[in-house]
Write a protein that holds these residues in place. Structure first.
Motif, PDB file in Angstrom:
ATOM      1  N   GLY A   1       0.817  -1.209   0.000  1.00 30.84           N
ATOM      2  CA  GLY A   1       0.000   0.000   0.000  1.00 30.84           C
ATOM      3  C   GLY A   1       0.844   1.250   0.000  1.00 30.84           C
ATOM      4  N   HIS A   2       0.329   2.305   0.651  1.00 33.70           N
ATOM      5  CA  HIS A   2       1.041   3.577   0.683  1.00 33.70           C
ATOM      6  C   HIS A   2       0.396   4.473   1.725  1.00 33.70           C
ATOM      7  CE1 HIS A   2       3.823   6.536  -0.953  1.00 33.70           C
ATOM      8  NE2 HIS A   2       4.122   5.723  -1.950  1.00 33.70           N
ATOM      9  N   PHE A   3       1.190   5.398   2.273  1.00 33.20           N
ATOM     10  CA  PHE A   3       0.599   6.429   3.120  1.00 33.20           C
ATOM     11  C   PHE A   3       1.009   7.786   2.608  1.00 33.20           C
ATOM     12  CE2 PHE A   3       4.700   6.436   5.352  1.00 33.20           C
ATOM     13  CZ  PHE A   3       4.832   7.746   5.791  1.00 33.20           C
ATOM     14  N   GLY A   4       0.253   8.818   3.047  1.00 34.15           N
ATOM     15  CA  GLY A   4       0.524  10.175   2.597  1.00 34.15           C
ATOM     16  C   GLY A   4       0.750  11.118   3.746  1.00 34.15           C
ATOM     17  N   GLN A   5       1.568  12.137   3.516  1.00 32.34           N
ATOM     18  CA  GLN A   5       1.887  13.102   4.548  1.00 32.34           C
ATOM     19  C   GLN A   5       0.688  13.958   4.954  1.00 32.34           C
ATOM     20  OE1 GLN A   5       4.704  13.741   6.365  1.00 32.34           O
ATOM     21  NE2 GLN A   5       5.674  11.904   5.532  1.00 32.34           N
ATOM     22  N   SER A   6      -0.381  13.930   4.176  1.00 27.96           N
ATOM     23  CA  SER A   6      -1.589  14.671   4.544  1.00 27.96           C
ATOM     24  C   SER A   6      -2.401  13.940   5.606  1.00 27.96           C
ATOM     25  CB  SER A   6      -2.456  14.912   3.305  1.00 27.96           C
ATOM     26  OG  SER A   6      -2.812  13.678   2.700  1.00 27.96           O
ATOM     27  N   GLY A   7      -1.968  12.726   5.991  1.00 23.01           N
ATOM     28  CA  GLY A   7      -2.683  11.953   6.989  1.00 23.01           C
ATOM     29  C   GLY A   7      -3.615  10.944   6.367  1.00 23.01           C
ATOM     30  N   THR A   8      -3.103  10.174   5.415  1.00 26.28           N
ATOM     31  CA  THR A   8      -3.907   9.212   4.659  1.00 26.28           C
ATOM     32  C   THR A   8      -3.140   7.900   4.510  1.00 26.28           C
ATOM     33  OG1 THR A   8      -2.972  10.038   2.576  1.00 26.28           O
ATOM     34  CG2 THR A   8      -5.045  11.020   3.304  1.00 26.28           C
ATOM     35  N   PHE A   9      -3.854   6.794   4.449  1.00 25.49           N
ATOM     36  CA  PHE A   9      -3.186   5.534   4.104  1.00 25.49           C
ATOM     37  C   PHE A   9      -4.170   4.524   3.538  1.00 25.49           C
ATOM     38  CE2 PHE A   9      -4.186   4.387   8.616  1.00 25.49           C
ATOM     39  CZ  PHE A   9      -4.699   3.096   8.463  1.00 25.49           C
ATOM     40  N   VAL A  10      -3.613   3.634   2.749  1.00 24.18           N
ATOM     41  CA  VAL A  10      -4.337   2.473   2.240  1.00 24.18           C
ATOM     42  C   VAL A  10      -3.392   1.293   2.306  1.00 24.18           C
ATOM     43  CG1 VAL A  10      -5.509   1.400   0.275  1.00 24.18           C
ATOM     44  CG2 VAL A  10      -5.680   3.884   0.620  1.00 24.18           C
ATOM     45  N   TRP A  11      -3.807   0.217   2.979  1.00 26.99           N
ATOM     46  CA  TRP A  11      -3.046  -1.024   2.875  1.00 26.99           C
ATOM     47  C   TRP A  11      -3.957  -2.168   2.451  1.00 26.99           C
ATOM     48  CZ3 TRP A  11      -5.047  -4.625   6.076  1.00 26.99           C
ATOM     49  CH2 TRP A  11      -5.364  -4.337   7.407  1.00 26.99           C
ATOM     50  N   VAL A  12      -3.345  -3.131   1.775  1.00 26.08           N
ATOM     51  CA  VAL A  12      -4.046  -4.311   1.276  1.00 26.08           C
ATOM     52  C   VAL A  12      -3.260  -5.531   1.728  1.00 26.08           C
ATOM     53  CG1 VAL A  12      -4.843  -5.549  -0.773  1.00 26.08           C
ATOM     54  CG2 VAL A  12      -4.858  -3.038  -0.755  1.00 26.08           C
ATOM     55  N   ASP A  13      -3.920  -6.416   2.470  1.00 29.95           N
ATOM     56  CA  ASP A  13      -3.272  -7.652   2.923  1.00 29.95           C
ATOM     57  C   ASP A  13      -3.880  -8.822   2.161  1.00 29.95           C
ATOM     58  OD1 ASP A  13      -2.250  -9.884   4.222  1.00 29.95           O
ATOM     59  OD2 ASP A  13      -2.277  -8.916   6.199  1.00 29.95           O
ATOM     60  N   PRO A  14      -3.197  -9.323   1.123  1.00 31.56           N
ATOM     61  CA  PRO A  14      -3.774 -10.397   0.304  1.00 31.56           C
ATOM     62  C   PRO A  14      -3.872 -11.722   1.039  1.00 31.56           C
ATOM     63  CG  PRO A  14      -1.503  -9.980  -0.345  1.00 31.56           C
ATOM     64  CD  PRO A  14      -1.860  -8.922   0.656  1.00 31.56           C
ATOM     65  N   VAL A  15      -3.117 -11.895   2.125  1.00 35.06           N
ATOM     66  CA  VAL A  15      -3.155 -13.160   2.868  1.00 35.06           C
ATOM     67  C   VAL A  15      -4.474 -13.306   3.615  1.00 35.06           C
ATOM     68  CG1 VAL A  15      -2.070 -14.499   4.711  1.00 35.06           C
ATOM     69  CG2 VAL A  15      -0.648 -13.279   3.050  1.00 35.06           C
ATOM     70  N   CYS A  16      -4.920 -12.237   4.269  1.00 34.30           N
ATOM     71  CA  CYS A  16      -6.192 -12.315   4.996  1.00 34.30           C
ATOM     72  C   CYS A  16      -7.364 -11.775   4.181  1.00 34.30           C
ATOM     73  CB  CYS A  16      -6.100 -11.595   6.338  1.00 34.30           C
ATOM     74  SG  CYS A  16      -5.910  -9.813   6.213  1.00 34.30           S
ATOM     75  N   GLY A  17      -7.096 -11.271   2.974  1.00 37.32           N
ATOM     76  CA  GLY A  17      -8.175 -10.794   2.111  1.00 37.32           C
ATOM     77  C   GLY A  17      -8.849  -9.534   2.617  1.00 37.32           C
ATOM     78  N   LEU A  18      -8.075  -8.646   3.218  1.00 37.85           N
ATOM     79  CA  LEU A  18      -8.641  -7.431   3.800  1.00 37.85           C
ATOM     80  C   LEU A  18      -7.799  -6.222   3.417  1.00 37.85           C
ATOM     81  CD1 LEU A  18     -10.887  -6.513   5.900  1.00 37.85           C
ATOM     82  CD2 LEU A  18      -9.028  -6.454   7.571  1.00 37.85           C
ATOM     83  N   ALA A  19      -8.480  -5.115   3.191  1.00 38.28           N
ATOM     84  CA  ALA A  19      -7.811  -3.835   2.972  1.00 38.28           C
ATOM     85  C   ALA A  19      -8.391  -2.818   3.943  1.00 38.28           C
ATOM     86  CB  ALA A  19      -8.010  -3.357   1.536  1.00 38.28           C
ATOM     87  N   VAL A  20      -7.618  -1.798   4.254  1.00 38.80           N
ATOM     88  CA  VAL A  20      -8.103  -0.687   5.066  1.00 38.80           C
ATOM     89  C   VAL A  20      -7.799   0.611   4.327  1.00 38.80           C
ATOM     90  CG1 VAL A  20      -7.819   0.613   7.201  1.00 38.80           C
ATOM     91  CG2 VAL A  20      -7.931  -1.877   7.283  1.00 38.80           C
ATOM     92  N   VAL A  21      -8.829   1.438   4.181  1.00 38.59           N
ATOM     93  CA  VAL A  21      -8.681   2.788   3.636  1.00 38.59           C
ATOM     94  C   VAL A  21      -8.953   3.746   4.781  1.00 38.59           C
ATOM     95  CG1 VAL A  21      -9.539   4.468   1.967  1.00 38.59           C
ATOM     96  CG2 VAL A  21      -9.481   2.029   1.369  1.00 38.59           C
ATOM     97  N   ALA A  22      -7.995   4.598   5.081  1.00 39.50           N
ATOM     98  CA  ALA A  22      -8.129   5.534   6.201  1.00 39.50           C
ATOM     99  C   ALA A  22      -7.658   6.906   5.750  1.00 39.50           C
ATOM    100  CB  ALA A  22      -7.323   5.048   7.402  1.00 39.50           C
ATOM    101  N   LEU A  23      -8.565   7.867   5.740  1.00 37.57           N
ATOM    102  CA  LEU A  23      -8.260   9.214   5.281  1.00 37.57           C
ATOM    103  C   LEU A  23      -8.610  10.226   6.365  1.00 37.57           C
ATOM    104  CD1 LEU A  23      -9.742   9.104   1.639  1.00 37.57           C
ATOM    105  CD2 LEU A  23      -7.467   8.389   2.421  1.00 37.57           C
TER     106      LEU A  23
END
Length: 284
Positions: free
Chosen positions: A235-257
């Motif tokens: 995934g990736h995070f941003g200095q504006s206070g944002t992130f997205v990660w994707v975990d293909p092993v557990c089949g879950l992603a989190v979008v946090a802005l």
């Protein structure tokens, strides 16, 4: 949509939740599966400045151009000896913000905003569209990302919503609407294996694995993803206070802005939030 998970929202009588501790005026967080949003809190349609979460979106457009035959990932691009692949993997040798060459291609992991600007110039020349246009027509439209746009630098200038990015995250978990599964697999596999480098905000990491526009968790510590995340998480995070990660092993992603700039608070809060969401997800 299911009710928000307790890990995200908590109960009114409890201590402030991890999301409530986020020092921002506006925050939205969603847990995402292959089929879409599983749980969320906050306004899914509030538009946030993404900062460097822009980079994997531009990488997605570049991968689409690769599938369409407009771009060769191993074509020369950037400093002498560098390729599109080097630029996507922050291994071109370009410095962070200008054309200064700090290393030979493939020798160091140097996080480079300038590298993505050079990449975008190449994408525009190859496709005949500006990067903003190609991203809008090629990526945002097919994924129904109607509130997303690139209005500034291809390294940091996108704006989007949690609803839109959840659609993109679902595609990364279960490709088919936009990119082929094999393309996502290559993009989320370490490129130029074993390179060390500085991860902004978290110091030197050895190794510091990256895919094609996506940071790979590996065994990095400290890190902004959850302690429980698999090494394959990307995934990736941003200095504006944002992130997205994707975990293909557990089949879950989190979008946090959020709209509070990245700082020491995030180093503590973001991994804890991710762990809480993973624990809740696994208990279902």
């Amino acid at each position: 949509m299911e009710e928000p998970a307790a890990a995200i929202t908590g109960e009114p009588t409890e201590e402030p939740t991890l999301v409530e501790r986020w020092p921002a005026a506006n925050v939205c967080v969603a847990a995402v599966g292959a089929g879409g949003i599983l749980s969320s809190t906050g306004d899914l349609d509030h538009r946030f400045a993404l900062a460097s979460v822009t980079k994997p979106l531009v990488a997605t457009a570049t991968l689409l151009a690769y599938e369409e035959g407009a771009i060769d990932l191993d074509a020369a691009c950037g400093p002498p000896g560098s390729t599109v692949r080097h630029l996507l993997a922050h291994a071109s040798g370009l410095g962070p913000d200008d054309d200064t060459i700090l290393a030979a291609p493939g020798k160091r992991r140097i996080y480079s905003n300038r590298g993505f600007e050079v990449l975008a110039e190449h994408l525009a020349a190859a496709t005949g569209f500006s990067t903003a246009e190609y991203l809008a027509e090629g990526v945002f439209a097919p994924l129904g990302m109607t509130s997303s746009s690139l209005d500034g630098s291809p390294a940091s200038g996108a704006t989007s919503t949690v609803r839109d990015l959840a659609s993109w995250a679902s595609e990364l978990l279960a490709p088919g609407r936009l990119l082929h599964e094999s393309t996502i697999a290559e993009a989320t596999t370490e490129q130029f294996a074993g390179l060390a480098g500085v991860l902004p905000g978290f110091g030197r990491q050895d190794p510091n694995p990256w895919g094609l526009g996506f940071e790979i968790r590996g065994v990095k510590y400290p890190h902004w993803t959850a302690v429980q995340n698999s090494p394959a998480t990307f995934g990736h995070f941003g200095q504006s206070g944002t992130f997205v990660w994707v975990d293909p092993v557990c089949g879950l992603a989190v979008v946090a802005l959020g709209d509070a700039a990245f700082g020491d608070w995030a180093v503590e809060l973001w991994p804890a939030l991710g762990d809480a969401i993973l624990t809740e997800h696994r208990s279902r």
